[in-house]
Structures are given as C-alpha cells and as structure tokens.
Design a protein around this motif. Structure first.
Motif, PDB file in Angstrom:
ATOM      1  N   ARG A 182       0.833  -1.213   0.000  1.00  0.00           N
ATOM      2  CA  ARG A 182       0.000   0.000   0.000  1.00  0.00           C
ATOM      3  C   ARG A 182       0.865   1.260   0.000  1.00  0.00           C
ATOM      4  NH1 ARG A 182      -2.947  -3.034   4.002  1.00  0.00           N
ATOM      5  NH2 ARG A 182      -4.944  -3.792   3.132  1.00  0.00           N
ATOM      6  N   GLU A 183       1.950   1.240   0.769  1.00  0.00           N
ATOM      7  CA  GLU A 183       2.853   2.394   0.801  1.00  0.00           C
ATOM      8  C   GLU A 183       3.432   2.677  -0.581  1.00  0.00           C
ATOM      9  OE1 GLU A 183       5.880   1.511   3.612  1.00  0.00           O
ATOM     10  OE2 GLU A 183       4.601   1.790   5.375  1.00  0.00           O
ATOM     11  N   ILE A 184       3.791   1.614  -1.298  1.00  0.00           N
ATOM     12  CA  ILE A 184       4.397   1.803  -2.612  1.00  0.00           C
ATOM     13  C   ILE A 184       3.367   2.321  -3.615  1.00  0.00           C
ATOM     14  CG2 ILE A 184       5.591   0.643  -4.509  1.00  0.00           C
ATOM     15  CD1 ILE A 184       6.818  -1.244  -2.412  1.00  0.00           C
ATOM     16  N   ILE A 185       2.130   1.852  -3.530  1.00  0.00           N
ATOM     17  CA  ILE A 185       1.072   2.421  -4.377  1.00  0.00           C
ATOM     18  C   ILE A 185       0.947   3.914  -4.097  1.00  0.00           C
ATOM     19  CG2 ILE A 185      -1.408   2.456  -4.850  1.00  0.00           C
ATOM     20  CD1 ILE A 185      -1.423  -0.570  -4.271  1.00  0.00           C
ATOM     21  N   GLY A 186       0.947   4.301  -2.815  1.00  0.00           N
ATOM     22  CA  GLY A 186       0.870   5.718  -2.463  1.00  0.00           C
ATOM     23  C   GLY A 186       2.047   6.504  -2.996  1.00  0.00           C
ATOM     24  N   HIS A 187       3.236   5.907  -2.954  1.00  0.00           N
ATOM     25  CA  HIS A 187       4.428   6.554  -3.502  1.00  0.00           C
ATOM     26  C   HIS A 187       4.239   6.851  -4.986  1.00  0.00           C
ATOM     27  CE1 HIS A 187       8.686   7.028  -4.660  1.00  0.00           C
ATOM     28  NE2 HIS A 187       8.390   6.193  -5.633  1.00  0.00           N
ATOM     29  N   HIS A 188       3.718   5.895  -5.734  1.00  0.00           N
ATOM     30  CA  HIS A 188       3.551   6.104  -7.177  1.00  0.00           C
ATOM     31  C   HIS A 188       2.425   7.091  -7.466  1.00  0.00           C
ATOM     32  CE1 HIS A 188       6.598   3.543  -8.841  1.00  0.00           C
ATOM     33  NE2 HIS A 188       6.268   2.584  -7.998  1.00  0.00           N
ATOM     34  N   ARG A 189       1.414   7.120  -6.629  1.00  0.00           N
ATOM     35  CA  ARG A 189       0.373   8.132  -6.784  1.00  0.00           C
ATOM     36  C   ARG A 189       0.976   9.532  -6.618  1.00  0.00           C
ATOM     37  NH1 ARG A 189      -2.422   6.804  -2.679  1.00  0.00           N
ATOM     38  NH2 ARG A 189      -3.625   5.172  -3.725  1.00  0.00           N
ATOM     39  N   GLU A 190       1.801   9.695  -5.592  1.00  0.00           N
ATOM     40  CA  GLU A 190       2.431  11.000  -5.361  1.00  0.00           C
ATOM     41  C   GLU A 190       3.398  11.362  -6.485  1.00  0.00           C
ATOM     42  OE1 GLU A 190       4.263  10.630  -1.572  1.00  0.00           O
ATOM     43  OE2 GLU A 190       2.354  10.450  -0.485  1.00  0.00           O
ATOM     44  N   ARG A 191       4.134  10.384  -6.994  1.00  0.00           N
ATOM     45  CA  ARG A 191       5.070  10.677  -8.098  1.00  0.00           C
ATOM     46  C   ARG A 191       4.311  11.081  -9.355  1.00  0.00           C
ATOM     47  NH1 ARG A 191      10.231   7.192  -8.501  1.00  0.00           N
ATOM     48  NH2 ARG A 191      10.791   8.792  -6.969  1.00  0.00           N
ATOM     49  N   TRP A 195      13.272  12.723 -20.720  1.00  0.00           N
ATOM     50  CA  TRP A 195      14.485  13.118 -20.000  1.00  0.00           C
ATOM     51  C   TRP A 195      14.266  14.399 -19.205  1.00  0.00           C
ATOM     52  CZ3 TRP A 195      18.808  11.186 -18.228  1.00  0.00           C
ATOM     53  CH2 TRP A 195      19.790  12.064 -17.758  1.00  0.00           C
ATOM     54  N   THR A 196      13.539  15.359 -19.784  1.00  0.00           N
ATOM     55  CA  THR A 196      13.296  16.634 -19.095  1.00  0.00           C
ATOM     56  C   THR A 196      12.436  16.419 -17.856  1.00  0.00           C
ATOM     57  OG1 THR A 196      13.463  17.839 -21.186  1.00  0.00           O
ATOM     58  CG2 THR A 196      12.378  18.968 -19.363  1.00  0.00           C
ATOM     59  N   VAL A 197      11.400  15.581 -17.965  1.00  0.00           N
ATOM     60  CA  VAL A 197      10.580  15.281 -16.792  1.00  0.00           C
ATOM     61  C   VAL A 197      11.434  14.597 -15.732  1.00  0.00           C
ATOM     62  CG1 VAL A 197       8.638  13.922 -15.927  1.00  0.00           C
ATOM     63  CG2 VAL A 197       8.433  15.165 -18.094  1.00  0.00           C
ATOM     64  N   SER A 198      12.268  13.654 -16.159  1.00  0.00           N
ATOM     65  CA  SER A 198      13.156  12.968 -15.219  1.00  0.00           C
ATOM     66  C   SER A 198      14.064  13.957 -14.505  1.00  0.00           C
ATOM     67  CB  SER A 198      13.995  11.927 -15.964  1.00  0.00           C
ATOM     68  OG  SER A 198      14.984  11.377 -15.122  1.00  0.00           O
ATOM     69  N   HIS A 199      14.604  14.918 -15.239  1.00  0.00           N
ATOM     70  CA  HIS A 199      15.499  15.907 -14.622  1.00  0.00           C
ATOM     71  C   HIS A 199      14.757  16.721 -13.563  1.00  0.00           C
ATOM     72  CE1 HIS A 199      18.879  18.656 -14.287  1.00  0.00           C
ATOM     73  NE2 HIS A 199      18.024  19.652 -14.366  1.00  0.00           N
ATOM     74  N   HIS A 200      13.515  17.099 -13.855  1.00  0.00           N
ATOM     75  CA  HIS A 200      12.743  17.865 -12.867  1.00  0.00           C
ATOM     76  C   HIS A 200      12.410  17.011 -11.638  1.00  0.00           C
ATOM     77  CE1 HIS A 200      12.244  21.606 -15.037  1.00  0.00           C
ATOM     78  NE2 HIS A 200      11.813  20.963 -16.107  1.00  0.00           N
ATOM     79  N   LEU A 201      12.254  15.716 -11.835  1.00  0.00           N
ATOM     80  CA  LEU A 201      11.931  14.835 -10.705  1.00  0.00           C
ATOM     81  C   LEU A 201      13.152  14.510  -9.853  1.00  0.00           C
ATOM     82  CD1 LEU A 201       9.603  12.170 -12.390  1.00  0.00           C
ATOM     83  CD2 LEU A 201       8.893  14.045 -10.891  1.00  0.00           C
ATOM     84  N   PHE A 202      14.284  14.211 -10.519  1.00  0.00           N
ATOM     85  CA  PHE A 202      15.422  13.600  -9.825  1.00  0.00           C
ATOM     86  C   PHE A 202      16.713  14.405  -9.885  1.00  0.00           C
ATOM     87  CE2 PHE A 202      12.880  10.040 -11.709  1.00  0.00           C
ATOM     88  CZ  PHE A 202      12.254   9.653 -10.536  1.00  0.00           C
ATOM     89  N   GLY A 203      16.774  15.453 -10.692  1.00  0.00           N
ATOM     90  CA  GLY A 203      18.013  16.214 -10.810  1.00  0.00           C
ATOM     91  C   GLY A 203      19.069  15.448 -11.592  1.00  0.00           C
ATOM     92  N   GLU A 204      20.339  15.719 -11.275  1.00  0.00           N
ATOM     93  CA  GLU A 204      21.438  15.072 -11.979  1.00  0.00           C
ATOM     94  C   GLU A 204      21.500  13.590 -11.619  1.00  0.00           C
ATOM     95  OE1 GLU A 204      23.301  16.529 -14.265  1.00  0.00           O
ATOM     96  OE2 GLU A 204      22.244  18.425 -13.956  1.00  0.00           O
ATOM     97  N   LEU A 205      21.766  12.755 -12.620  1.00  0.00           N
ATOM     98  CA  LEU A 205      21.824  11.310 -12.432  1.00  0.00           C
ATOM     99  C   LEU A 205      23.157  10.776 -12.922  1.00  0.00           C
ATOM    100  CD1 LEU A 205      18.259  10.467 -13.818  1.00  0.00           C
ATOM    101  CD2 LEU A 205      18.928  10.542 -11.413  1.00  0.00           C
ATOM    102  N   PHE A 247       9.139   7.834 -17.671  1.00  0.00           N
ATOM    103  CA  PHE A 247       8.373   7.257 -18.774  1.00  0.00           C
ATOM    104  C   PHE A 247       7.184   6.458 -18.259  1.00  0.00           C
ATOM    105  CE2 PHE A 247       7.492   3.324 -21.056  1.00  0.00           C
ATOM    106  CZ  PHE A 247       6.879   3.855 -22.184  1.00  0.00           C
ATOM    107  N   ALA A 248       7.399   5.624 -17.237  1.00  0.00           N
ATOM    108  CA  ALA A 248       6.320   4.783 -16.729  1.00  0.00           C
ATOM    109  C   ALA A 248       5.131   5.627 -16.282  1.00  0.00           C
ATOM    110  CB  ALA A 248       6.828   3.915 -15.580  1.00  0.00           C
ATOM    111  N   HIS A 249       5.403   6.755 -15.637  1.00  0.00           N
ATOM    112  CA  HIS A 249       4.315   7.611 -15.153  1.00  0.00           C
ATOM    113  C   HIS A 249       3.676   8.396 -16.290  1.00  0.00           C
ATOM    114  CE1 HIS A 249       6.223   6.499 -11.377  1.00  0.00           C
ATOM    115  NE2 HIS A 249       5.100   6.847 -10.797  1.00  0.00           N
ATOM    116  N   LEU A 250       4.484   8.874 -17.230  1.00  0.00           N
ATOM    117  CA  LEU A 250       3.918   9.553 -18.402  1.00  0.00           C
ATOM    118  C   LEU A 250       3.053   8.595 -19.214  1.00  0.00           C
ATOM    119  CD1 LEU A 250       7.089  11.561 -19.415  1.00  0.00           C
ATOM    120  CD2 LEU A 250       4.900  12.583 -18.750  1.00  0.00           C
ATOM    121  N   ASP A 292      -7.726  14.387 -11.883  1.00  0.00           N
ATOM    122  CA  ASP A 292      -7.861  13.665 -10.619  1.00  0.00           C
ATOM    123  C   ASP A 292      -6.908  12.470 -10.654  1.00  0.00           C
ATOM    124  OD1 ASP A 292      -8.583  12.408  -8.302  1.00  0.00           O
ATOM    125  OD2 ASP A 292     -10.654  11.975  -8.910  1.00  0.00           O
ATOM    126  N   VAL A 293      -5.672  12.680 -10.210  1.00  0.00           N
ATOM    127  CA  VAL A 293      -4.661  11.626 -10.267  1.00  0.00           C
ATOM    128  C   VAL A 293      -5.045  10.458  -9.368  1.00  0.00           C
ATOM    129  CG1 VAL A 293      -2.258  11.068  -9.714  1.00  0.00           C
ATOM    130  CG2 VAL A 293      -2.802  13.184 -10.935  1.00  0.00           C
TER     131      VAL A 293
END
Length: 324
Positions: free
Chosen positions: A240-249, A266-276, A289-292, A316-317
């Motif tokens: 359940r916690e992990i489902i909530g995590h993906h809802r928030e992401r 890549w641009t969405v990833s950069h805004h989410l996670f910064g430098e990788l 990508f998975a969320h998009l 309504d996410v």
C-alpha cells in the motif's frame, strides 16, 4: 530455511539467496556473477554444509543479473534445474538480449526518452562494464503464474507479479501455519523497485506493477522474504505504501507538465530527480516514462513525437490508482 547475503554495490543493497534443505537442496535466487560474489556464495553454502554441486533446483524470482547471475555456474557444477517465469526465460537462457547488450534496443529507448549525449555515453560505458554480470547461459525450465512445486515437504506457488520485470514472480508457501512468500524485488523494505527502466520490455509498466501490488495486498501474506535486505513483516502494508508513492510521483509529473509545458521524458526525469549517474541514468527516465505512459493511457496527457503535454485541466490523479 537459511539466508545467504551476498555483496552487491550496484543495485538495492545486499542480495538474499535463500537455501531450503531437505530431501532436495533448493535455492531461491542466485547472486550476481562477479568473482568476489562467487566466492561469497560458495563460502555461504559451505557454512551450511553445502556445495554448488549439491544444489538440485534453483527458483529465480526474475532475470536481473543480481538475482540470476550465478545460476549458470550452479547448473554447470551439479546439473541443477533452473526455474524461471516464461516471460524472463529467454533472457536467462541467453536466447534474448536485454537492453544491457542489445544496441538496437538501447538506441530506440534512448531516442524515445531523448537522453542527451553526455548522460547517454556515461550510461553506455557503465552498461558495457557490467555485461559480464549475467554469468553463464542457463538451460532454463520455464513456469507460468499459478504453477506449483513440491519442495521438501511443502508447496511453492508461483505468483506472477510483473512490473519491475516482465516475469517477476513470488513463490508463496505456508510454514508452521504462517503464509509467507519469497518476493524478489516485487516489494522491498527500503527502496521502491524501479519500473520503466529496470525492464524496458514491459508494456504499461506502472499499471502492471500497481496491479501486482494490489495482488500482494489481497494475498495478505504474514511475511515477505525479499530479494534485498531484511524480512518484511507486513507486506500488504508495504505494498500500500508503494502504491501511495507512485500516486504522489504521478502528481509530481502532472505538476512538471503544468509548470513547464510539453516535455520529453528526459526533461521530466530531470525535474523529478536532478542530476543522475551510472545506472540511475536508465532508472530515472524509466520511472518518468512509466508515469507519463500511465497518464497517457488514461487520457490525461497527450504524446506528440517525443513530447508529452497535459490534455486535462486539474486531473484527478487519485482516480488513476486503486485504494486496496
């Protein structure tokens, strides 16, 4: 049942290999095929009076090298039968190449995600340096979800839980009245297993993974034995916690598109996670990508070429995720 922990500096912490002794010597998972890990594995078995030659069967939760890498060595040592879900079987056998070796798949994926040249070159260099972690090819025995195996007086049920990989499977069993499962990387005690980048073959990766998490909740096992780190005492709650995590992401992804307009992966990833760096150059945009993709399949975003843009105002996410 015994646990052997093997070093792993690349992925989600020390790997767990589970040893089941009785009429047969059975393993669940096998560590990554580096020389230091081979030594740790042999020493770990020896501490329980076992050698690789003694192993009769190996059950793999999925194809990733840190779980399947030593299966070939074990099989060559004593002829062990190696069971893996049919969706991952050809990757373990060597009949199919993963993104780590498949240059065409790399090119297609990196272009679709619009990885810039610098990070792309760093990731390719990293992947080339880790191709040997797969170990020797394996003569595999595929199974399907729902298949059952008699093991040392009790029964293992294969529970297909795709998302992190196409064939990821748990092995459920009952011992002393407790319902337990070896869950591989379906759920982990500390990290949220990667979706999207960990196995780019998976279609609708987030939807499949959320369905798998719902399955974990509904199974309501008393205990989960994960592929990394320590036992999970409340696996349904962790799912359940992990489902909530993906809802928030997903909400964060919507916010990125709302604030910045159309963006590539890549641009969405950069805004989410910064430098990788290193493997995260694959896993970060894979998550984006998975969320998009999840949003696109529900009509919340539209894709044009490699860009994604919002198609719905104030979506309504929460409605895109179950609340088991």
């Amino acid at each position: 049942m015994e646990r052997i922990q093997l070093g792993n500096t690349v992925f989600e912490g020390a790997n767990n290999v589970y040893l089941l002794q009785g009429d047969e010597t059975v393993l669940v998972d096998a560590g990554v095929a580096t020389e230091p890990t081979r030594g740790e594995f042999v020493d770990g078995l020896a501490s329980f009076g076992v050698t690789p030659e003694d192993v009769d069967r190996v059950f793999l939760t999925h194809w990733h090298y840190d779980h399947a890498g030593l299966a070939g060595m074990i099989q060559q040592a004593g002829g062990a039968t190696v069971h893996v879900h049919e969706a991952d079987a050809e990757l373990v056998s060597g009949e199919e190449a993963s993104l780590i070796e498949d240059r065409t798949l790399q090119q297609e994926t990196f272009e679709a995600w619009q990885l810039p040249d610098g990070p792309r070159e760093e990731l390719l260099s990293f992947l080339e340096g880790h191709a040997e972690l797969a170990g020797e090819d394996v003569d595999v025995t595929p199974f399907s979800g729902g298949d059952r195996f008699a093991v040392n007086g009790f029964e293992l049920e294969a529970v297909h839980l795709p998302g992190h990989s196409a064939g990821l499977s748990a092995f459920a069993f009952e011992d002393d009245g407790e319902r337990q499962a070896f869950v591989g990387d379906a759920i982990l005690p500390k990290y949220t297993p990667n979706v999207g980048g960990a196995d780019v073959r998976v279609e609708s990766p987030l939807a499949k993974y959320v369905d798998s998490l719902v399955e974990v909740v509904e199974r309501d096992w008393d205990r989960a034995l994960p592929g990394h780190r320590d036992t999970i005492e409340e696996p349904a709650e962790r799912a359940r916690e992990i489902i909530g995590h993906h809802r928030e992401r997903t909400e964060r992804v919507v916010d990125v598109l709302d604030r910045h307009g159309a963006c590539d992966v890549w641009t969405v990833s950069h805004h989410l996670f910064g430098e990788l760096d290193t493997i995260h150059i694959l896993h970060g945009p894979g998550e984006a990508f998975a969320h998009l993709d999840h949003l696109a399949r529900h009509g919340v975003v539209e894709r044009e070429a490699t860009d994604y843009r919002l198609a719905v105002d104030e979506p309504d996410v929460g409605a895109l995720f179950p609340d088991p």
